[in-house]
Design an enzyme around this catalytic site. Structure first.
Site, mmCIF file in Angstrom:
data_model
loop_
_atom_site.group_PDB
_atom_site.id
_atom_site.type_symbol
_atom_site.label_atom_id
_atom_site.label_comp_id
_atom_site.label_asym_id
_atom_site.label_seq_id
_atom_site.Cartn_x
_atom_site.Cartn_y
_atom_site.Cartn_z
ATOM 1 N N SER A 217 -7.745 -3.093 -70.571
ATOM 2 C CA SER A 217 -6.888 -3.223 -71.289
ATOM 3 C C SER A 217 -6.739 -5.131 -72.172
ATOM 4 O O SER A 217 -6.000 -5.097 -71.262
ATOM 5 C CB SER A 217 -5.511 -2.506 -71.195
ATOM 6 O OG SER A 217 -4.673 -3.092 -72.503
ATOM 7 N N HIS B 180 -10.912 -1.795 -73.317
ATOM 8 C CA HIS B 180 -9.985 -1.284 -74.127
ATOM 9 C C HIS B 180 -9.225 -2.061 -75.265
ATOM 10 O O HIS B 180 -8.339 -2.876 -74.611
ATOM 11 C CB HIS B 180 -8.589 -0.518 -72.876
ATOM 12 C CG HIS B 180 -7.725 0.502 -73.579
ATOM 13 N ND1 HIS B 180 -7.655 1.904 -73.905
ATOM 14 C CD2 HIS B 180 -6.665 0.443 -73.712
ATOM 15 C CE1 HIS B 180 -6.661 3.090 -74.221
ATOM 16 N NE2 HIS B 180 -5.680 1.493 -74.318
ATOM 17 N N ASP C 194 -5.418 -1.460 -77.502
ATOM 18 C CA ASP C 194 -4.352 -0.811 -77.684
ATOM 19 C C ASP C 194 -3.940 -1.911 -79.003
ATOM 20 O O ASP C 194 -3.658 -2.725 -79.666
ATOM 21 C CB ASP C 194 -3.162 -1.314 -76.769
ATOM 22 C CG ASP C 194 -4.000 -0.902 -76.086
ATOM 23 O OD1 ASP C 194 -4.245 0.781 -75.661
ATOM 24 O OD2 ASP C 194 -3.752 -1.017 -74.619
ATOM 25 N N MET D 1 -0.666 -1.246 -82.290
ATOM 26 C CA MET D 1 0.608 -0.962 -82.557
ATOM 27 C C MET D 1 1.101 -1.069 -83.818
ATOM 28 O O MET D 1 0.814 -2.170 -83.371
ATOM 29 C CB MET D 1 1.458 -1.581 -81.298
ATOM 30 C CG MET D 1 0.562 -1.254 -79.952
ATOM 31 S SD MET D 1 2.099 -1.650 -78.459
ATOM 32 C CE MET D 1 1.132 -1.982 -77.060
ATOM 33 N N HIS E 168 -7.511 2.308 -78.909
ATOM 34 C CA HIS E 168 -6.766 3.093 -79.117
ATOM 35 C C HIS E 168 -5.248 3.256 -79.792
ATOM 36 O O HIS E 168 -4.443 1.542 -79.785
ATOM 37 C CB HIS E 168 -5.254 3.052 -77.419
ATOM 38 C CG HIS E 168 -4.322 4.321 -76.784
ATOM 39 N ND1 HIS E 168 -3.831 3.489 -75.601
ATOM 40 C CD2 HIS E 168 -3.500 5.187 -77.512
ATOM 41 C CE1 HIS E 168 -2.294 4.508 -75.585
ATOM 42 N NE2 HIS E 168 -2.364 5.137 -77.120
ATOM 43 N N MET F 131 -1.909 3.929 -81.270
ATOM 44 C CA MET F 131 -0.875 3.849 -81.294
ATOM 45 C C MET F 131 -0.140 3.746 -82.214
ATOM 46 O O MET F 131 1.565 2.914 -83.278
ATOM 47 C CB MET F 131 -0.113 2.897 -80.229
ATOM 48 C CG MET F 131 -0.188 3.804 -79.078
ATOM 49 S SD MET F 131 0.120 2.205 -77.331
ATOM 50 C CE MET F 131 -1.858 1.588 -77.647
ATOM 51 N N MET G 57 -1.526 9.615 -70.859
ATOM 52 C CA MET G 57 -0.300 8.495 -71.135
ATOM 53 C C MET G 57 0.272 8.242 -70.059
ATOM 54 O O MET G 57 0.909 9.915 -69.098
ATOM 55 C CB MET G 57 0.714 8.304 -72.460
ATOM 56 C CG MET G 57 0.098 7.755 -73.213
ATOM 57 S SD MET G 57 -1.339 6.467 -73.273
ATOM 58 C CE MET G 57 0.297 4.921 -72.838
ATOM 59 N N ASP H 152 -3.943 5.901 -68.892
ATOM 60 C CA ASP H 152 -3.415 4.446 -69.265
ATOM 61 C C ASP H 152 -2.145 4.422 -69.309
ATOM 62 O O ASP H 152 -0.868 5.302 -69.524
ATOM 63 C CB ASP H 152 -3.291 5.186 -71.395
ATOM 64 C CG ASP H 152 -3.897 3.875 -71.798
ATOM 65 O OD1 ASP H 152 -3.028 2.370 -70.616
ATOM 66 O OD2 ASP H 152 -3.624 3.549 -72.960
HETATM 67 C C1 DX5 Z 1 -0.056 1.138 -73.207
HETATM 68 C C2 DX5 Z 1 -1.388 0.411 -73.514
HETATM 69 C C3 DX5 Z 1 -1.803 0.388 -72.523
HETATM 70 C C4 DX5 Z 1 -1.294 -0.629 -71.635
HETATM 71 C C5 DX5 Z 1 -1.937 -0.545 -70.802
HETATM 72 O O1 DX5 Z 1 0.755 1.494 -74.737
HETATM 73 O O2 DX5 Z 1 -1.256 2.101 -74.147
HETATM 74 O O3 DX5 Z 1 -3.207 1.112 -72.433
HETATM 75 O O4 DX5 Z 1 -1.867 -1.963 -72.177
HETATM 76 O O5 DX5 Z 1 -1.015 -1.798 -69.399
HETATM 77 P P1 DX5 Z 1 -0.783 -1.427 -67.775
HETATM 78 O O6 DX5 Z 1 -1.802 -1.788 -67.164
HETATM 79 O O7 DX5 Z 1 -0.233 -3.324 -67.857
HETATM 80 O O8 DX5 Z 1 0.024 -0.558 -67.799
HETATM 81 ZN ZN ZN Z 2 -3.609 1.952 -74.109
#
Ligand code: DX5
Ligand code: ZN
Length: 217
Positions: free
Chosen positions: A9, A34, A36, A38, A67, A69, A138, A176
């Site tokens: 990630s 990956h 993320d 948000m 991903h 969010m 998740m 994840d």
């Molecule tokens: C959380 C993200 C994950 C996160 C994982 O909201 O979707 O992808 O970056 O990070 P670690 O591996 O540190 O839990």
């Molecule tokens: Zn993620």
């Protein structure tokens, strides 16, 4: 036979050295990068937007796994494609018309994934499984890297594996959150195909070696 894919990630990468971090991933056994995204609404945090994704894409030789969010995914799907998405996953909890959204992702030419938060039952997926390429479970509450893995994820993966094998065996099962060397092997055994790891990879002394070790878990 499940595959063993690793998707570091980028949220845990050093944003001051984007090119260097992507080149490390290019040289490693990374299967997907990956990404993320948000919005500060669906999750209580904001990560980065499309200009940063474009910068990652510019250097990336590995496919990118988005991903989302975010509360409203539909207006941003084309931006994900322009930023190099090969997989786009959206949250079950955020999409009022999930079938429409995953169909649009496939029409745009990406693999479509649906994501479940830790509290959401996999039974919710029964009707959508024939229409998606990936399910992301998740194993932490989304919004932040570096959280502790929720142990009940193991039984959820086993249950999902059985459901997927019956309804749509082509589906990739991705996990994840809080993934590390202590849970990776059990996750693969439970039926996961792909593990996301942020902090465990990027905060390690040798991220490329950590990725290689996770692939052997
Ligand atoms: C959380 C993200 C994950 C996160 C994982 O909201 O979707 O992808 O970056 O990070 P670690 O591996 O540190 O839990
Ligand atoms: Zn993620």
């Amino acid at each position: 036979m499940p595959q063993k894919l690793i998707a570091p990630s980028f949220l845990a990468a050093d944003f001051g050295n984007v090119q260097q971090e992507v080149e490390m991933l290019n040289q490693s056994e990374t299967d997907y990068i990956h990404i993320d995204i948000m919005d500060g609404v669906f999750v209580p945090n904001i990560s980065f937007g499309f200009p940063v994704c474009q910068a990652i894409h510019k250097h990336a030789k590995k496919p990118m796994d988005f991903h989302l969010m975010i509360e409203h995914a539909d207006p941003y799907l084309e931006d994900c494609m322009k930023a190099g998405a090969e997989i786009i996953s959206v949250h079950y909890e955020a999409c009022r018309h999930l079938h429409r959204t995953v169909s649009e992702i496939r029409n745009l030419g990406a693999k479509a994934g649906v994501v479940l938060n830790p509290h959401s039952s996999i039974d919710l997926l029964e009707e959508i499984l024939p229409h998606v390429d990936l399910v992301l479970l998740m194993s932490v509450n989304p919004g932040f890297g570096g959280q502790n893995f929720i142990e009940t994820t193991f039984s959820k993966v086993r249950k999902l594996r059985a459901m997927v094998d019956t309804i749509n065996p082509e589906i990739i099962i991705e996990i994840d959150g809080g993934v590390n060397d202590k849970n990776a092997s059990e996750l693969f055994k439970a039926g996961a195909d792909m593990l996301v790891a942020g902090s465990f990879v990027f905060k390690s002394d040798d991220p490329a070696q950590t990725i290689a070790n996770l692939k052997k878990a």
